[in-house]
Design a protein around this motif. Structure first.
Motif, PDB file in Angstrom:
ATOM      1  N   VAL A 161       0.527  -1.096  -0.076  1.00 28.38           N
ATOM      2  CA  VAL A 161      -0.329  -0.121   0.092  1.00 28.38           C
ATOM      3  C   VAL A 161       1.022   1.098  -0.042  1.00 28.38           C
ATOM      4  O   VAL A 161       1.968   1.070   1.013  1.00 28.38           O
ATOM      5  CB  VAL A 161      -1.014  -0.148   1.557  1.00 28.38           C
ATOM      6  CG1 VAL A 161      -1.466   1.024   1.392  1.00 28.38           C
ATOM      7  CG2 VAL A 161      -1.634  -1.189   1.267  1.00 28.38           C
TER       8      VAL A 161
ATOM      9  N   ASN B 111      -1.858   6.077   1.862  1.00 29.50           N
ATOM     10  CA  ASN B 111      -3.079   5.772   1.423  1.00 29.50           C
ATOM     11  C   ASN B 111      -3.743   4.938   2.643  1.00 29.50           C
ATOM     12  O   ASN B 111      -3.392   4.087   3.090  1.00 29.50           O
ATOM     13  CB  ASN B 111      -3.050   4.334   0.412  1.00 29.50           C
ATOM     14  CG  ASN B 111      -3.325   5.045  -0.789  1.00 29.50           C
ATOM     15  OD1 ASN B 111      -3.083   6.698  -1.130  1.00 29.50           O
ATOM     16  ND2 ASN B 111      -3.042   4.348  -2.448  1.00 29.50           N
TER      17      ASN B 111
ATOM     18  N   VAL C  98      -6.385   2.491   4.729  1.00 33.42           N
ATOM     19  CA  VAL C  98      -5.732   0.922   3.978  1.00 33.42           C
ATOM     20  C   VAL C  98      -7.464  -0.377   4.260  1.00 33.42           C
ATOM     21  O   VAL C  98      -7.772   0.371   5.469  1.00 33.42           O
ATOM     22  CB  VAL C  98      -4.577  -0.082   4.619  1.00 33.42           C
ATOM     23  CG1 VAL C  98      -5.224  -1.970   4.700  1.00 33.42           C
ATOM     24  CG2 VAL C  98      -3.816   0.763   4.722  1.00 33.42           C
TER      25      VAL C  98
ATOM     26  N   SER D 226      -6.998   0.124  -1.089  1.00 30.73           N
ATOM     27  CA  SER D 226      -6.222   0.921  -0.496  1.00 30.73           C
ATOM     28  C   SER D 226      -7.083   2.267  -1.709  1.00 30.73           C
ATOM     29  O   SER D 226      -6.817   2.077  -3.020  1.00 30.73           O
ATOM     30  CB  SER D 226      -5.318   1.588  -0.691  1.00 30.73           C
ATOM     31  OG  SER D 226      -4.216   1.658  -1.735  1.00 30.73           O
TER      32      SER D 226
END
Length: 387
Positions: free
Chosen positions: A299, A303, A305, A356
């Motif tokens: 990820v 971002n 998740v 994500s």
């Protein structure tokens, strides 16, 4: 000063049903305005009122400062005297007339013999690549050819206003793209004023100088395509212009979280009202903004998740359309086939997945009424038009 086409307080009812509700519009000369919305929102009725095919119960309409309808004074110029061109969804070509005669018909009605003699019919046919079809009848043409003839007929008399009533919806996907591009090129070349009705967001973004997104007979947002795309003013607009993914958010002592309990950082957002008044919200984002990962380690930094489960996937050539579920809500994303094909084809429904997205992709609205909670950064719109 540029002439304008104005609609003020337009109201149209059928019995107790209000179809157009106190609607206001201003259309600049040479502008291509798109009325966008689902079936039943009032967009086609608005178009028919502009054309003079429907009589409103209230409001007024003026073409270049010339009143064509005014409920207060009972002025109502009939359709054939409004100097409009009309392109219908069903082509509406005269079956007993040749292509030449169909295109010539508006000139004949207006008694524009000089234009006929100067080759206006042939020129209009050539504009839409139908010059070789002038002696054929509509039954001898394909759907795309018939609609191009209808466009030529709508433009041949150089009307003040050209009205398009979902003209592409009866065409297959390939022809729809071709005719749409042709209409766009004609507008760029001729600069006619147009109002185009559609329920298709791709058509609206491709053609419109401005979009009017309609809901229940009213305009929900009236703006340039880029601003509508980046800054939808409500949950309704966001959903209609492609932000199909919806996440319910709730406020807790640490900030905001999804229904599944995953934290979402909304510190970039500006909350309009006090924190006490908003304990729930709705977040919207596009499928293209959601990423699929093999593990949480992939990820990108920053971002959000989400831990989700696979619902289904559909192969689309270079990508898979993947549906996942998190916290009882479903999200759709597009995963590159080259990267995810093996993993997806080896997964059964319910398999755990990691997805994500960047918080910047979110547009957040108050629940349940969809009023804006965040104020996204404004988008700079260039003067040179749009893609």
């Amino acid at each position: 000063m540029t002439s304008k086409f104005t609609v003020s307080g337009l109201t149209k009812t059928y019995g107790a049903n209000i179809v157009v509700d106190q609607l206001d519009l201003t259309i600049e000369e040479g502008e291509f305005l798109v009325l966008l919305g689902p079936s039943g929102c009032g967009k086609t009725t608005t178009l028919r009122c502009l054309a003079g095919l429907e009589t409103p119960q209230g409001g007024s309409i003026a073409f270049k400062d010339r009143p064509v309808f005014d409920a207060a004074t009972r002025a109502n110029v009939p359709a054939h005297k409004r100097n409009i061109g009309m392109v219908f969804q069903s082509y509406a070509l005269w079956p007993h007339m040749t292509v030449r005669d169909n295109i010539r018909y508006p000139l004949k009605v207006r008694k524009m013999k000089e234009a006929v003699g100067e080759g206006a019919v042939e020129a209009a046919a050539d504009m839409v690549d139908c010059g070789a079809l002038l002696d054929r009848y509509p039954a001898q043409l394909s759907g795309g050819q018939q609609q191009r003839v209808a466009v030529a007929r709508g433009l041949v008399a150089r009307p003040d206003l050209v009205l398009f009533d979902e003209p592409l919806s009866n065409l297959d996907a390939r022809l729809r793209d071709q005719v749409r591009s042709q209409i766009h090129q004609l507008h760029q070349r001729l600069g006619f004023t147009a109002v185009f009705v559609t329920h298709d967001q791709a058509e609206a973004f491709a053609l419109g100088d401005r979009l009017a997104i309609m809901k229940s007979g009213k305009i929900e947002q009236y703006d340039e395509p880029e601003r509508v795309f980046e800054n939808p003013v409500s949950d309704y607009v966001a959903a209609f212009i492609g932000m199909s993914n919806r996440l319910s958010l709730r406020r807790d002592h640490d900030g905001w979280a999804t229904a599944a309990g995953d934290s979402i950082d909304l510190t970039h957002a500006v909350i309009r009202d006090s924190a006490d008044e908003h304990t729930t919200a709705v977040a919207r984002l596009r499928p293209d903004d959601v990423l699929l990962h093999a593990t949480a380690d992939e990820v990108p930094l920053g971002n959000v998740v989400l831990h989700a489960g696979l619902v289904t996937y559909e192969y689309g050539g270079r990508y898979f359309d993947v549906t996942v579920e998190t916290g009882g809500e479903q999200l759709i994303l597009r995963a590159p086939a080259a990267q995810h094909s093996a993993a997806l084809r080896g997964s059964a429904p319910g398999a755990p997945l990691v997805v994500s997205f960047s918080p910047a992709a979110l547009r957040v609205f108050a629940a349940p009424d969809g009023a804006p909670v965040t104020a996204p950064e404004p988008v700079a719109v260039g003067a040179g038009g749009h893609a």
